[in-house]
Design a protein around this motif. Structure first.
Motif, PDB file in Angstrom:
ATOM      1  N   VAL A  89      -2.475 -75.698 -81.411  1.00 38.99           N
ATOM      2  CA  VAL A  89      -2.274 -74.719 -82.185  1.00 38.99           C
ATOM      3  C   VAL A  89      -2.691 -74.614 -83.672  1.00 38.99           C
ATOM      4  O   VAL A  89      -3.480 -73.903 -84.309  1.00 38.99           O
ATOM      5  CB  VAL A  89      -0.886 -74.119 -82.011  1.00 38.99           C
ATOM      6  N   GLY A  90      -2.288 -75.775 -84.468  1.00 37.88           N
ATOM      7  CA  GLY A  90      -2.375 -75.965 -85.899  1.00 37.88           C
ATOM      8  C   GLY A  90      -3.717 -75.986 -85.966  1.00 37.88           C
ATOM      9  O   GLY A  90      -4.097 -75.298 -87.219  1.00 37.88           O
ATOM     10  N   PHE A  91      -4.504 -76.750 -85.511  1.00 39.53           N
ATOM     11  CA  PHE A  91      -5.904 -77.295 -85.598  1.00 39.53           C
ATOM     12  C   PHE A  91      -6.713 -76.036 -85.428  1.00 39.53           C
ATOM     13  O   PHE A  91      -7.632 -75.781 -86.136  1.00 39.53           O
ATOM     14  CB  PHE A  91      -6.391 -78.158 -84.771  1.00 39.53           C
ATOM     15  N   THR A  92      -6.531 -75.137 -84.238  1.00 45.91           N
ATOM     16  CA  THR A  92      -7.080 -73.703 -84.275  1.00 45.91           C
ATOM     17  C   THR A  92      -7.083 -72.826 -85.309  1.00 45.91           C
ATOM     18  O   THR A  92      -7.950 -72.385 -85.955  1.00 45.91           O
ATOM     19  CB  THR A  92      -6.763 -73.172 -82.815  1.00 45.91           C
ATOM     20  N   ARG A  93      -5.699 -72.790 -85.790  1.00 48.65           N
ATOM     21  CA  ARG A  93      -5.439 -71.774 -86.847  1.00 48.65           C
ATOM     22  C   ARG A  93      -6.066 -72.403 -88.032  1.00 48.65           C
ATOM     23  O   ARG A  93      -6.684 -71.529 -88.885  1.00 48.65           O
ATOM     24  CB  ARG A  93      -3.923 -71.541 -86.795  1.00 48.65           C
ATOM     25  N   ALA A  94      -5.860 -73.461 -88.435  1.00 50.48           N
ATOM     26  CA  ALA A  94      -6.710 -74.231 -89.473  1.00 50.48           C
ATOM     27  C   ALA A  94      -8.105 -74.134 -89.540  1.00 50.48           C
ATOM     28  O   ALA A  94      -8.602 -73.470 -90.539  1.00 50.48           O
ATOM     29  CB  ALA A  94      -6.167 -75.680 -89.781  1.00 50.48           C
ATOM     30  N   ARG A  95      -8.761 -74.201 -88.523  1.00 46.66           N
ATOM     31  CA  ARG A  95     -10.179 -73.965 -88.412  1.00 46.66           C
ATOM     32  C   ARG A  95     -10.712 -72.799 -88.573  1.00 46.66           C
ATOM     33  O   ARG A  95     -11.848 -72.241 -89.181  1.00 46.66           O
ATOM     34  CB  ARG A  95     -10.608 -74.570 -86.971  1.00 46.66           C
ATOM     35  N   GLY A  96      -9.928 -71.617 -87.954  1.00 44.72           N
ATOM     36  CA  GLY A  96     -10.114 -70.463 -88.127  1.00 44.72           C
ATOM     37  C   GLY A  96      -9.939 -69.559 -89.421  1.00 44.72           C
ATOM     38  O   GLY A  96     -10.889 -68.967 -89.870  1.00 44.72           O
ATOM     39  N   MET A  97      -9.066 -70.358 -90.067  1.00 48.35           N
ATOM     40  CA  MET A  97      -8.669 -69.713 -91.349  1.00 48.35           C
ATOM     41  C   MET A  97      -9.632 -70.383 -92.628  1.00 48.35           C
ATOM     42  O   MET A  97     -10.280 -69.654 -93.519  1.00 48.35           O
ATOM     43  CB  MET A  97      -7.290 -70.073 -92.099  1.00 48.35           C
ATOM     44  N   ILE A  98     -10.173 -71.462 -92.227  1.00 49.13           N
ATOM     45  CA  ILE A  98     -11.177 -72.201 -93.107  1.00 49.13           C
ATOM     46  C   ILE A  98     -12.633 -71.246 -92.678  1.00 49.13           C
ATOM     47  O   ILE A  98     -13.326 -70.935 -93.766  1.00 49.13           O
ATOM     48  CB  ILE A  98     -11.606 -73.465 -92.639  1.00 49.13           C
ATOM     49  N   ALA A  99     -13.020 -70.738 -91.650  1.00 47.01           N
ATOM     50  CA  ALA A  99     -14.062 -70.063 -91.022  1.00 47.01           C
ATOM     51  C   ALA A  99     -13.919 -68.477 -91.973  1.00 47.01           C
ATOM     52  O   ALA A  99     -14.655 -68.120 -92.283  1.00 47.01           O
ATOM     53  CB  ALA A  99     -14.056 -69.666 -89.736  1.00 47.01           C
ATOM     54  N   VAL A 100     -12.604 -67.974 -91.855  1.00 52.01           N
ATOM     55  CA  VAL A 100     -12.433 -66.810 -92.789  1.00 52.01           C
ATOM     56  C   VAL A 100     -12.504 -66.795 -94.004  1.00 52.01           C
ATOM     57  O   VAL A 100     -13.325 -66.025 -95.011  1.00 52.01           O
ATOM     58  CB  VAL A 100     -11.159 -66.034 -92.192  1.00 52.01           C
TER      59      VAL A 100
END
Length: 339
Positions: free
Chosen positions: A238-249
């Motif tokens: 979960v944490g890795f998915t959110r971090a990767r998504g926020m970097i993309a945003v």
């Protein structure tokens, strides 16, 4: 008992995607053919196939084509960012513009120009990234302080308020230094026109990396839709998915805002329209957003050229007119108790 909406089959999704690609191709053609200078279609076609260096051909090749390509890039970045934010936060009202991300990036860029004399697009980028991250973190921090945590409506209200404050500060700085900001008037409203030479080449790598990161989070976001605990139970990080998504945003919103200024509502409207066609699967929402985002941006840009011809209305103004009713409808559908 509430009826369950059937999920479209893969062949239906593929058919919708093909239709969307055809519509995008038509909009791109219209964007190249329509402008403040009224050129015959034969002239536009000749400029694309056999340019002779004339003023009309140069208008098509050096102004309209780059403008269209930039609209494709920015529309994809904003729409995919909106889909990411809605999926990662499970907030149907999440949008880079509504949650203050675009306004934060824009304010940081204006601050950089005012205090540090920033003038080049390559310098705008870094200020845009910093502003996007800072604004997103501030909105979440303020919204989470009240009882009940960061609810969708609370995030929206804080984001809209922060956007208004940052926009006001940006306009104040512009008024205090009119000579420096004279050429940024249209940028502040969100415009594809008159971008500095090389703008697309500078922002392309950052948006491309953001898109790659976004698409690699699709499966993880489907797991997040179950809730954090269930997502972890099925092996999702979960944490890795959110971090990767926020970097993309951050990469996409920072680059897009630096290139054309703050354009709102694209990331709000497009993902919701996509869900009507393909259902809740992020593996389909992201590709459709990639296609329909540019369609919306370029359509708004074309309308801006036509509505007040021979002058032009900035694309950010048109998307605001189109997006405001969508936001009102979404808020009315949200439970008032969430306040």
């Amino acid at each position: 008992m509430r009826a369950v909406t059937p999920v479209p089959k893969s062949r239906h999704r593929i058919a919708w995607l093909c239709v969307s690609l055809v519509v995008l191709a038509c909009v791109c053609a219209a964007s190249i053919a329509i402008g403040s200078a009224r050129l015959p279609l034969s002239t536009v076609w000749a400029a694309l196939t056999d340019p002779d260096g004339s003023i009309d051909h140069a208008t098509v090749l050096t102004l309209r084509v780059p403008r269209t390509l930039l609209g494709l890039l920015v529309g994809a970045a904003l729409a995919v960012s909106g889909a990411l934010m809605q999926g990662l936060t499970r907030n149907p009202l999440a949008d880079p513009g509504i949650l203050g991300v675009n306004a934060g990036a824009g304010f940081a860029i204006v601050l950089g120009v005012s205090l540090f004399g920033v003038t080049r697009i390559s310098q705008y980028l870094w200020f845009g990234f910093i502003g996007a991250v800072a604004a997103g973190m501030l909105v979440y921090f303020v919204a989470a302080r009240g009882g009940g945590g960061a609810t969708p409506l609370r995030l929206t209200l804080v984001g809209v308020a922060l956007s208004a404050v940052l926009t006001g500060f940006s306009h104040t700085l512009a008024m205090l230094n009119t000579r420096t900001f004279d050429r940024m008037r249209f940028w502040g409203a969100g415009s594809l026109a008159d971008r500095p030479e090389g703008t697309m080449q500078v922002v392309l790598p950052f948006i491309a990396i953001g898109l790659v990161l976004a698409f690699t989070t699709a499966r993880g976001m489907n797991a997040l839709a179950l809730g954090d605990d269930l997502a972890r139970s099925v092996g999702s990080r979960v944490g890795f998915t959110r971090a990767r998504g926020m970097i993309a945003v951050t990469l996409m919103c920072g680059a897009a805002t630096a290139a054309v200024g703050p354009i709102g509502f694209v990331g709000l409207m497009v993902p919701h329209a996509v869900r009507f066609m393909v259902g809740p699967d992020q593996r389909w929402i992201l590709p459709f957003s990639l296609v329909l985002g540019p369609t919306l941006v370029l359509t708004s840009d074309i309308l801006g050229r036509v509505i007040v011809s021979p002058a032009e209305l900035q694309v950010g103004v048109v998307t605001a007119f189109l997006g405001a009713p969508v936001l009102i409808a979404l808020v009315r559908r949200t439970k008032v108790a969430a306040l």
